[in-house]
Design an enzyme around this catalytic site. Structure first.
Site, mmCIF file in Angstrom:
data_model
loop_
_atom_site.group_PDB
_atom_site.id
_atom_site.type_symbol
_atom_site.label_atom_id
_atom_site.label_comp_id
_atom_site.label_asym_id
_atom_site.label_seq_id
_atom_site.Cartn_x
_atom_site.Cartn_y
_atom_site.Cartn_z
ATOM 1 N N THR A 176 6.386 0.299 1.521
ATOM 2 C CA THR A 176 7.440 1.166 2.047
ATOM 3 C C THR A 176 6.787 2.000 3.128
ATOM 4 O OG1 THR A 176 8.619 1.226 -0.063
ATOM 5 C CG2 THR A 176 9.092 2.987 1.504
ATOM 6 N N LEU A 189 0.825 -1.205 0.000
ATOM 7 C CA LEU A 189 0.000 0.000 0.000
ATOM 8 C C LEU A 189 0.866 1.265 0.000
ATOM 9 C CD1 LEU A 189 -2.467 -1.410 2.644
ATOM 10 C CD2 LEU A 189 -2.990 -1.025 0.234
ATOM 11 N N PRO A 190 0.293 2.410 -0.392
ATOM 12 C CA PRO A 190 1.108 3.618 -0.592
ATOM 13 C C PRO A 190 1.717 4.216 0.669
ATOM 14 C CG PRO A 190 -0.964 3.762 -1.810
ATOM 15 C CD PRO A 190 -1.080 2.580 -0.900
ATOM 16 N N LYS A 234 6.906 11.310 -0.177
ATOM 17 C CA LYS A 234 6.371 10.528 0.943
ATOM 18 C C LYS A 234 7.473 9.689 1.576
ATOM 19 C CE LYS A 234 4.996 6.548 0.348
ATOM 20 N NZ LYS A 234 5.504 5.140 0.527
ATOM 21 N N LYS A 263 14.913 -0.353 3.751
ATOM 22 C CA LYS A 263 14.336 0.206 2.521
ATOM 23 C C LYS A 263 14.338 1.734 2.555
ATOM 24 C CE LYS A 263 12.536 0.876 -1.357
ATOM 25 N NZ LYS A 263 11.110 0.868 -1.666
#
Length: 328
Positions: A114, A83-84, A260, A191
């Protein structure tokens, strides 16, 4: 130490007769490719997305549709989220139709977004009595890697869970680049740090190339000198070529998402008490590019800021023999 097993736990076991059922939530540019590879590898799928049409090809191939995240978790041996943002992760976890309402005691949730550790930590704390198995496993390789099944995967969690689910990870990523990087939260951290360093390479490279060209140095002579020097990097040697040769700023990954990720990286640094002055400056350069060129501009658009400043695009006349772009 691994968490204790519970009587009603359903540990997924990969066998030729009965492969585990994978539940997958989030079928965007990354999740779409990942699920297609899972399906090609023979894993039964239960899928959900805010847009049912994104699942049409999977459903035609035999996947099952679930009306909400709770149903995905209830009908799967392992549920994966891609998901974003952390906000979206929280949204699919909680409430009467959330993952936590459907997942059985001892069930397994893998977050491949992420993201940051807080949503998973909150689940571990509030649901400790249920013996849930939780892994964070964000990926690198962009949408092309998701489509080709060549993602690099960074997994945080218990080693036994990582090995138990390795066939699932190998269906989505490069087996040689599936890394167990530590305990809970380590995958998220690795990450975010990879993204942060790559974005920093981009801004530094744009600045150096712009200054050198403005000072009268031929662009390719400058880049060749950098590649031959101690300042050499994969970005200078490979990734920047998409811009220098094709004017491609990688719109496959929007700058809004890059901002983001940079924000999450700064938040992580703040949470562990490490000052990050350089990273904060890189974030501001990215936010300036986003404001100037729009949310959907490519993740490499900050280079265009410097091109505009010197009044010329950074383009070499022709690619050198044997060179090509390598995705970060």
């Amino acid at each position: 130490m691994d968490q204790p097993r519970f009587p009603n736990e359903r540990p997924p076991e990969m066998t030729e007769q009965q492969p585990i059922t994978v539940g997958f939530i989030g079928l965007g540019s990354m999740g779409g490719g990942m699920t297609r590879n899972l399906q090609a590898a023979g894993f039964p799928l239960v899928v959900h997305d805010i847009r049912r049409e994104s699942a049409e090809a999977l459903l035609a191939g035999g996947a099952e549709w679930a009306e909400n995240p709770a149903e995905v978790a209830r009908r799967s041996d392992v549920v994966i989220t891609m998901l974003p943002t952390p906000r979206h992760v929280d949204a699919v976890l909680e409430g009467p139709t959330g993952i936590l309402a459907g997942i059985p005691d001892g069930g397994t949730w893998v977050d491949m977004s992420t993201s940051v550790p807080e949503p998973a930590e909150r689940v571990r704390s509030t649901q400790a009595h249920r013996g849930l198995r939780i892994l964070d496993a964000p990926v690198s390789g962009m949408s092309a890697g998701a489509a080709n099944g060549t993602l690099q995967i960074f997994i945080g969690g218990e080693s036994a869970d990582v090995e138990r689910l390795r066939p699932v990870f190998e269906a989505m990523g490069d087996p040689e680049r599936i890394l167990h990087v530590g305990g809970a939260g380590a995958g998220y951290a690795v990450k975010l740090m990879i993204n942060q360093l790559w974005f920093s390479h981009l801004v530094a490279t744009a600045e150096v190339l712009a200054v050198g060209v403005k000072a009268g140095v031929d662009l390719e002579v400058l880049r060749t000198a950098l590649v031959a020097s101690p300042a050499r990097s994969n970005f200078v040697e490979n990734d920047v070529l998409s811009i220098l040769d094709h004017g491609d700023y990688d719109e496959g990954f929007a700058i809004a998402l890059a901002c983001k990720d940079l924000g999450l990286s700064i938040d992580l640094a703040r949470s562990v008490g490490v000052p990050t002055e350089l990273s904060a400056l890189v974030e501001q350069v990215y936010r300036r590019a986003r404001a100037q060129y729009g949310d959907r501009a490519g993740e490499m658009t900050p280079v265009q800021l410097y091109e505009d400043l010197i009044g010329t695009p950074l383009r070499r006349s022709r690619p050198a023999a044997g060179e090509g772009t390598v995705a970060a």
